[in-house]
Scaffold this motif. Structure first.
Motif, PDB file in Angstrom:
ATOM      1  N   ILE A 143      89.979-119.205  75.439  1.00  0.00           N
ATOM      2  CA  ILE A 143      90.101-118.772  75.426  1.00  0.00           C
ATOM      3  C   ILE A 143      88.742-117.625  76.082  1.00  0.00           C
ATOM      4  O   ILE A 143      87.281-117.270  75.446  1.00  0.00           O
ATOM      5  CB  ILE A 143      90.745-116.672  75.029  1.00  0.00           C
ATOM      6  CG1 ILE A 143      91.903-117.298  74.092  1.00  0.00           C
ATOM      7  CG2 ILE A 143      90.342-115.585  75.573  1.00  0.00           C
ATOM      8  CD1 ILE A 143      92.873-117.477  75.180  1.00  0.00           C
ATOM      9  N   PRO A 144      88.332-117.299  77.540  1.00  0.00           N
ATOM     10  CA  PRO A 144      87.079-116.587  77.726  1.00  0.00           C
ATOM     11  C   PRO A 144      86.270-115.480  77.495  1.00  0.00           C
ATOM     12  O   PRO A 144      87.895-115.155  76.849  1.00  0.00           O
ATOM     13  CB  PRO A 144      86.720-116.866  79.423  1.00  0.00           C
ATOM     14  CG  PRO A 144      88.430-117.201  79.506  1.00  0.00           C
ATOM     15  CD  PRO A 144      89.027-117.027  79.062  1.00  0.00           C
ATOM     16  N   ALA A 145      85.340-115.599  77.032  1.00  0.00           N
ATOM     17  CA  ALA A 145      84.611-114.791  75.997  1.00  0.00           C
ATOM     18  C   ALA A 145      84.482-113.281  76.488  1.00  0.00           C
ATOM     19  O   ALA A 145      85.307-113.084  75.982  1.00  0.00           O
ATOM     20  CB  ALA A 145      83.303-115.020  75.532  1.00  0.00           C
ATOM     21  N   ASP A 146      84.659-112.904  77.509  1.00  0.00           N
ATOM     22  CA  ASP A 146      84.430-112.537  78.239  1.00  0.00           C
ATOM     23  C   ASP A 146      85.669-110.718  78.257  1.00  0.00           C
ATOM     24  O   ASP A 146      86.223-109.698  78.651  1.00  0.00           O
ATOM     25  CB  ASP A 146      84.515-112.334  79.857  1.00  0.00           C
ATOM     26  CG  ASP A 146      83.339-113.248  80.591  1.00  0.00           C
ATOM     27  OD1 ASP A 146      82.471-112.951  80.432  1.00  0.00           O
ATOM     28  OD2 ASP A 146      83.516-114.284  80.331  1.00  0.00           O
ATOM     29  N   ILE A 147      87.209-112.056  77.766  1.00  0.00           N
ATOM     30  CA  ILE A 147      88.231-111.319  77.925  1.00  0.00           C
ATOM     31  C   ILE A 147      88.029-110.922  76.336  1.00  0.00           C
ATOM     32  O   ILE A 147      89.478-109.123  76.572  1.00  0.00           O
ATOM     33  CB  ILE A 147      89.346-112.291  77.446  1.00  0.00           C
ATOM     34  CG1 ILE A 147      89.283-112.936  79.336  1.00  0.00           C
ATOM     35  CG2 ILE A 147      90.606-112.116  77.202  1.00  0.00           C
ATOM     36  CD1 ILE A 147      90.361-112.547  80.082  1.00  0.00           C
ATOM     37  N   LEU A 148      87.486-111.066  75.233  1.00  0.00           N
ATOM     38  CA  LEU A 148      87.565-110.230  73.963  1.00  0.00           C
ATOM     39  C   LEU A 148      87.320-108.903  73.695  1.00  0.00           C
ATOM     40  O   LEU A 148      88.667-108.169  73.295  1.00  0.00           O
ATOM     41  CB  LEU A 148      86.039-110.859  73.169  1.00  0.00           C
ATOM     42  CG  LEU A 148      86.295-112.670  72.654  1.00  0.00           C
ATOM     43  CD1 LEU A 148      84.852-113.229  71.923  1.00  0.00           C
ATOM     44  CD2 LEU A 148      87.472-112.783  72.061  1.00  0.00           C
ATOM     45  N   PRO A 149      86.381-108.015  74.368  1.00  0.00           N
ATOM     46  CA  PRO A 149      86.950-106.808  74.400  1.00  0.00           C
ATOM     47  C   PRO A 149      87.705-106.582  75.212  1.00  0.00           C
ATOM     48  O   PRO A 149      89.041-105.432  74.349  1.00  0.00           O
ATOM     49  CB  PRO A 149      85.323-106.118  75.345  1.00  0.00           C
ATOM     50  CG  PRO A 149      84.742-107.384  75.681  1.00  0.00           C
ATOM     51  CD  PRO A 149      85.780-108.433  75.532  1.00  0.00           C
ATOM     52  N   LEU A 150      88.449-106.570  76.193  1.00  0.00           N
ATOM     53  CA  LEU A 150      89.799-105.992  76.536  1.00  0.00           C
ATOM     54  C   LEU A 150      91.001-106.452  75.415  1.00  0.00           C
ATOM     55  O   LEU A 150      91.883-105.838  75.211  1.00  0.00           O
ATOM     56  CB  LEU A 150      90.044-107.002  77.741  1.00  0.00           C
ATOM     57  CG  LEU A 150      91.201-106.509  78.504  1.00  0.00           C
ATOM     58  CD1 LEU A 150      90.862-105.609  79.212  1.00  0.00           C
ATOM     59  CD2 LEU A 150      91.651-107.873  80.163  1.00  0.00           C
ATOM     60  N   THR A 151      90.889-107.332  74.376  1.00  0.00           N
ATOM     61  CA  THR A 151      92.495-107.425  74.146  1.00  0.00           C
ATOM     62  C   THR A 151      91.949-106.350  72.469  1.00  0.00           C
ATOM     63  O   THR A 151      93.497-106.076  72.934  1.00  0.00           O
ATOM     64  CB  THR A 151      91.752-108.725  73.353  1.00  0.00           C
ATOM     65  OG1 THR A 151      90.744-108.786  72.202  1.00  0.00           O
ATOM     66  CG2 THR A 151      91.984-110.096  73.676  1.00  0.00           C
ATOM     67  N   ILE A 152      91.239-105.987  72.633  1.00  0.00           N
ATOM     68  CA  ILE A 152      90.540-104.294  72.110  1.00  0.00           C
ATOM     69  C   ILE A 152      91.145-103.048  72.437  1.00  0.00           C
ATOM     70  O   ILE A 152      91.523-102.677  72.013  1.00  0.00           O
ATOM     71  CB  ILE A 152      89.289-104.647  71.075  1.00  0.00           C
ATOM     72  CG1 ILE A 152      89.798-105.804  69.852  1.00  0.00           C
ATOM     73  CG2 ILE A 152      89.618-103.980  69.676  1.00  0.00           C
ATOM     74  CD1 ILE A 152      88.164-106.309  69.220  1.00  0.00           C
ATOM     75  N   VAL A 153      90.156-103.296  73.434  1.00  0.00           N
ATOM     76  CA  VAL A 153      90.239-102.262  74.143  1.00  0.00           C
ATOM     77  C   VAL A 153      91.417-101.297  74.702  1.00  0.00           C
ATOM     78  O   VAL A 153      91.693-100.633  75.174  1.00  0.00           O
ATOM     79  CB  VAL A 153      89.243-101.930  75.427  1.00  0.00           C
ATOM     80  CG1 VAL A 153      89.910-102.548  76.761  1.00  0.00           C
ATOM     81  CG2 VAL A 153      89.290-100.424  75.064  1.00  0.00           C
ATOM     82  N   ARG A 154      92.625-102.296  75.476  1.00  0.00           N
ATOM     83  CA  ARG A 154      94.088-102.216  75.999  1.00  0.00           C
ATOM     84  C   ARG A 154      95.011-101.224  75.287  1.00  0.00           C
ATOM     85  O   ARG A 154      95.012-100.869  75.525  1.00  0.00           O
ATOM     86  CB  ARG A 154      94.369-103.602  76.202  1.00  0.00           C
ATOM     87  CG  ARG A 154      94.537-104.512  75.474  1.00  0.00           C
ATOM     88  CD  ARG A 154      95.840-105.615  76.333  1.00  0.00           C
ATOM     89  NE  ARG A 154      96.969-105.950  75.266  1.00  0.00           N
ATOM     90  CZ  ARG A 154      98.316-106.233  75.489  1.00  0.00           C
ATOM     91  NH1 ARG A 154      98.002-106.539  76.791  1.00  0.00           N
ATOM     92  NH2 ARG A 154      99.059-106.846  74.733  1.00  0.00           N
ATOM     93  N   SER A 155      94.095-101.072  73.652  1.00  0.00           N
ATOM     94  CA  SER A 155      95.344-100.814  72.886  1.00  0.00           C
ATOM     95  C   SER A 155      94.882 -99.353  72.788  1.00  0.00           C
ATOM     96  O   SER A 155      95.418 -97.929  72.542  1.00  0.00           O
ATOM     97  CB  SER A 155      95.716-100.839  71.815  1.00  0.00           C
ATOM     98  OG  SER A 155      96.165-102.528  71.626  1.00  0.00           O
ATOM     99  N   LEU A 156      93.267 -99.528  73.183  1.00  0.00           N
ATOM    100  CA  LEU A 156      93.048 -98.135  72.605  1.00  0.00           C
ATOM    101  C   LEU A 156      93.050 -96.672  73.796  1.00  0.00           C
ATOM    102  O   LEU A 156      92.768 -96.230  73.952  1.00  0.00           O
ATOM    103  CB  LEU A 156      91.791 -98.172  72.466  1.00  0.00           C
ATOM    104  CG  LEU A 156      90.839 -98.723  70.813  1.00  0.00           C
ATOM    105  CD1 LEU A 156      90.250 -99.376  70.350  1.00  0.00           C
ATOM    106  CD2 LEU A 156      92.300 -98.044  69.840  1.00  0.00           C
ATOM    107  N   SER A 157      92.518 -97.148  75.039  1.00  0.00           N
ATOM    108  CA  SER A 157      92.107 -96.655  76.533  1.00  0.00           C
ATOM    109  C   SER A 157      92.602 -96.920  77.123  1.00  0.00           C
ATOM    110  O   SER A 157      91.791 -98.561  77.922  1.00  0.00           O
ATOM    111  CB  SER A 157      91.031 -95.574  76.105  1.00  0.00           C
ATOM    112  OG  SER A 157      90.277 -95.863  77.157  1.00  0.00           O
TER     113      SER A 157
END
Lengths: 204, 177
Positions: free
Chosen positions: B85-99
């Motif tokens: 999994i590309p490292a750029d995706i990491l924040p997205l996996t968490i942020v998409r449930s939050l905002s």
């Protein structure tokens, strides 16, 4: 909810302090509060419109009609509410709107459905099985076409943006079905509190 | 196929309005009076959800400002990197449930900086397109009926999000890798 709220804030302050971003965290309180009111106010107009339309749909019998058609499915998913409840029609309207990416219309329908589910709820402060099921289905965000994502892809010059529609639909369906299965599973494990626990010993 | 879907999206709302209003007239419902009396609740509901929105949105704004999402992303990094999994995706996996707006922001960032041909852009598009902001939905829907004890609702929402992330990774690898 008490613990979630507590953890969110305590965790933010501690991590913010460690990262040296405490000022940002403090500023975020103001920004977040401001944003909340803006979000709520921006909902007023469109919500009023769709609630008005919903009232006509109710009085003209459309909601009852949809409820009847969906009875076989809803009997399984929302087994604690009577099949003729107007909640079923509202839930159906909410999903139709969501599926077509009309989240502005979906929210008032969803709120209406929640209100109907609340009238069947035994403890008004604690979510019923049906409410958790409905919420789970909504958080999975079932949508036929991801319009905003497509707009961004078109914006960066993506050659064939529509190729992501099918995989997105597959993923959202998997998440949607999981939410339903998980809700049914947890419903058996995590019984509702029928009495309001004043001491709050068991609250979430 | 795509044209049909676009057409359906465009016509969904107008068709719904035509159907409801026509049914109302045929059934002799006083549609104007019913509309205005139904619409009255819009203001009340929007005001009612404000306290619940403030609790959730302030909490999440604070969490995002604290840098906790980057830390969480770093913790999960070794697991995700194992699956290519590309490292750029990491924040997205968490942020998409939050905002929702933050998720769209992160996605636009990825898309604009990595470009249309990058695998990460495709994966990010699928992840954002297939999810709804769990915390926002929770605050609005339960706030509107003043539910404070949410039982397992959040756990189910987040588990479904997690399953969605895993599904997105597999589907994307299967279709585009």
């Amino acid at each position: 909810m008490n613990y979630i709220f507590y953890l969110l804030i305590i965790f933010s302050i501690i991590i913010g302090a460690i990262n040296g971003k405490l000022q940002d965290v403090v500023n975020a309180i103001m920004d977040g509060a401001d944003l909340s009111v803006k979000v709520a106010f921006s909902l007023i107009g469109i919500m009023a419109f769709w609630l008005g339309i919903m009232r006509i749909a109710e009085k003209s019998g459309i909601i009852d009609w949809i409820s009847k058609i969906l009875k076989p499915i809803t009997k399984v998913l929302f087994n604690e509410i009577p099949p003729e409840s107007p909640a079923i029609g509202d839930i159906a309207m909410n999903f139709t709107a969501n599926a077509f990416g009309l989240s502005n219309a979906a929210t008032p329908f969803g709120i209406k459905a929640m209100e109907e589910l609340q009238t069947e709820n035994k403890n008004k402060k604690s979510a019923s099985n049906s409410m958790c099921m409905f919420l789970g289905m909504n958080t999975a965000g079932f949508q036929l076409i991801p319009t905003t994502v497509l707009a961004v892809l078109v914006g960066i010059g993506y050659k064939n943006p529509t190729e992501i529609i099918a995989p997105t639909l597959l993923v959202t369906t998997i998440a949607f079905v999981s939410a339903i299965v998980l809700s049914k599973l947890f419903e058996k494990l995590w019984k509702p509190q029928l009495q309001d626990n004043i001491q709050g010993g068991n609250e979430r | 196929m795509n044209n049909i879907l676009n057409y359906l999206s465009l016509w969904a709302l107008p068709a719904l309005l035509l159907l409801i209003l026509t049914a109302g007239i045929i059934k002799k419902v006083p549609i104007y009076e019913e509309f205005t009396s139904g619409a009255k609740d819009g203001f009340k509901i929007a005001i009612n959800i404000i306290p619940y929105l403030i609790a959730i949105i302030v909490g999440i704004s604070m969490l995002r400002a604290s840098g906790a999402i980057e830390i969480m992303a770093n913790i999960f990094a070794p697991i995700l990197l194992k699956f290519n999994i590309p490292a750029d995706i990491l924040p997205l996996t968490i942020v998409r449930s939050l905002s929702g707006s933050a998720a769209l922001g992160v996605f636009s960032d990825i898309a604009n900086s990595l470009g249309p041909d990058n695998y990460a852009t495709k994966l990010a598009a699928i992840m954002v397109g297939s999810s709804e902001t769990t915390f926002y939905v929770l605050a609005v829907y339960f706030g509107a009926v003043k539910i404070a004890k949410i039982r397992y609702a959040l756990i189910v929402g987040l588990l479904a999000d997690l399953i969605g992330i895993i599904a997105a990774i597999f589907v994307c690898q299967w279709m585009f890798a």
